[in-house]
Design a protein around this motif. Sequence first.
Motif, short mmCIF file in Angstrom:
data_model
loop_
_atom_site.label_atom_id
_atom_site.label_comp_id
_atom_site.label_asym_id
_atom_site.label_seq_id
_atom_site.Cartn_x
_atom_site.Cartn_y
_atom_site.Cartn_z
N GLY A 1 0.80 -1.22 0.00
CA GLY A 1 0.00 0.00 0.00
C GLY A 1 0.83 1.26 0.00
N GLY A 2 2.15 1.09 0.01
CA GLY A 2 3.03 2.25 0.02
C GLY A 2 3.26 2.77 1.43
N ILE A 3 4.18 3.73 1.53
CA ILE A 3 4.60 4.26 2.83
C ILE A 3 3.74 5.44 3.25
N ASP A 4 3.25 5.39 4.49
CA ASP A 4 2.53 6.53 5.07
C ASP A 4 3.58 7.47 5.66
N PHE A 5 3.89 8.53 4.94
CA PHE A 5 4.97 9.43 5.36
C PHE A 5 4.56 10.36 6.50
N SER A 6 3.30 10.29 6.92
CA SER A 6 2.88 11.07 8.09
C SER A 6 3.22 10.34 9.39
N MET A 7 3.62 9.08 9.25
CA MET A 7 3.99 8.24 10.39
C MET A 7 5.50 7.98 10.37
N PRO A 8 6.07 7.48 11.48
CA PRO A 8 7.50 7.18 11.48
C PRO A 8 7.86 6.11 10.43
N TYR A 9 9.02 6.27 9.82
CA TYR A 9 9.54 5.29 8.87
C TYR A 9 11.07 5.30 9.02
N VAL A 10 11.69 4.17 8.77
CA VAL A 10 13.13 4.03 9.00
C VAL A 10 13.71 3.00 8.04
N LEU A 11 14.93 3.21 7.61
CA LEU A 11 15.68 2.20 6.87
C LEU A 11 16.79 1.67 7.77
N GLY A 12 17.24 0.47 7.48
CA GLY A 12 18.30 -0.13 8.28
C GLY A 12 19.27 -0.90 7.41
N TYR A 13 20.45 -1.11 7.94
CA TYR A 13 21.44 -1.92 7.23
C TYR A 13 22.23 -2.72 8.26
N SER A 14 22.85 -3.80 7.80
CA SER A 14 23.67 -4.63 8.69
C SER A 14 25.09 -4.68 8.17
N GLY A 15 26.04 -4.85 9.09
CA GLY A 15 27.44 -4.95 8.68
C GLY A 15 28.22 -3.70 9.00
N LEU A 16 29.39 -3.57 8.38
CA LEU A 16 30.30 -2.47 8.68
C LEU A 16 30.30 -1.38 7.61
N SER A 17 29.42 -1.51 6.63
CA SER A 17 29.33 -0.50 5.58
C SER A 17 27.88 -0.24 5.23
N ASP A 18 27.56 1.04 5.00
CA ASP A 18 26.19 1.40 4.58
C ASP A 18 26.11 1.60 3.07
N ALA A 19 27.11 1.11 2.33
CA ALA A 19 27.17 1.31 0.87
C ALA A 19 25.95 0.72 0.16
N PHE A 20 25.56 -0.51 0.52
CA PHE A 20 24.41 -1.15 -0.12
C PHE A 20 23.14 -0.33 0.12
N LEU A 21 23.00 0.18 1.33
CA LEU A 21 21.80 0.95 1.67
C LEU A 21 21.76 2.26 0.89
N LYS A 22 22.89 2.95 0.81
CA LYS A 22 22.93 4.22 0.08
C LYS A 22 22.61 4.01 -1.40
#
Length: 282
Positions: free
Chosen positions: A219-240
């Motif tokens: 249904g897509g993201i409700d941007f009026s509510m909290p939202y967060v991205l996350g990553y695992s490991g020692l680099s955030d390169a994949f996430l970026k």
Amino acid sequence: MIKILADSGCDIEESQAAALGITVVPFTVRFGSEEYLDGFTLSHEQFFEKLVESSELPQTSQINEFTFESYFKKLTSDGDQVVAITISSQLSGTHSCAVKAAKKFAGKVFVVDSLNACIGQRILVDYAVRLVKQGNLTAEQIVAELNAKKEKIQLLAVLDTLKYLRKGGRISSVAAVAGEMLSIKPVISVVGGAVKLVGKAMGSKKGNNLLNQLVTKCGGIDFSMPYVLGYSGLSDAFLKKYIVDSQALWKGKTEEIPYYLIGSTIGTHVGPGAIAVAFFAN
């Protein structure tokens, strides 16, 4: 006054908890004979440094009733009330221990089963903080609102490797080796409070595309509510890279895309290189 408490399954580290004005009760993480407090005496970055070096998976211990009772006693000693948000009851006995402890503080402590973990639990905590700051809701009203809205939380993650699911006995060695050879990227979600495999893709690019398709399907993201991205490991390169490749999800809807390093509770099983998104669905 109403105070928010959560266990560290929400991946909020000690310094972040202080900034939010909440209390976080840490899980215990063991690497062999070494014991640490998740996000307190062992940062998320240090956790992944150890995970990569270790031949065996670390062990996490559920938070017991006595520990919750001591926190509840301290937080309510000045007459305040507590709303405690726990990791899913389907993933840990921690929720049950919190409920048992709360019975000794009737009318003062209220426990919410997030039916989630990691950044999925985190955004419910973020929402609780927002509700407290409004200043016009009782603890009971906040609990009712959290229980109503938690049903809309979606946590989706693309894994870079099947190695740690195999180590933890979540999949067979044969399936893991075959998956690694074919560069299969599994996509997992939290469904009904438990972790489920919801898709597989050949390669990182298709994994990211599948993640976006599932976000849209929800249904897509409700941007009026909290939202967060996350990553695992020692680099955030994949996430970026994912953020850039997924501009259609964010463009014109938000200027800020908050993201954090995932902690030990889920990180133990997904290993490094995973990317995740948590949001309230429209």
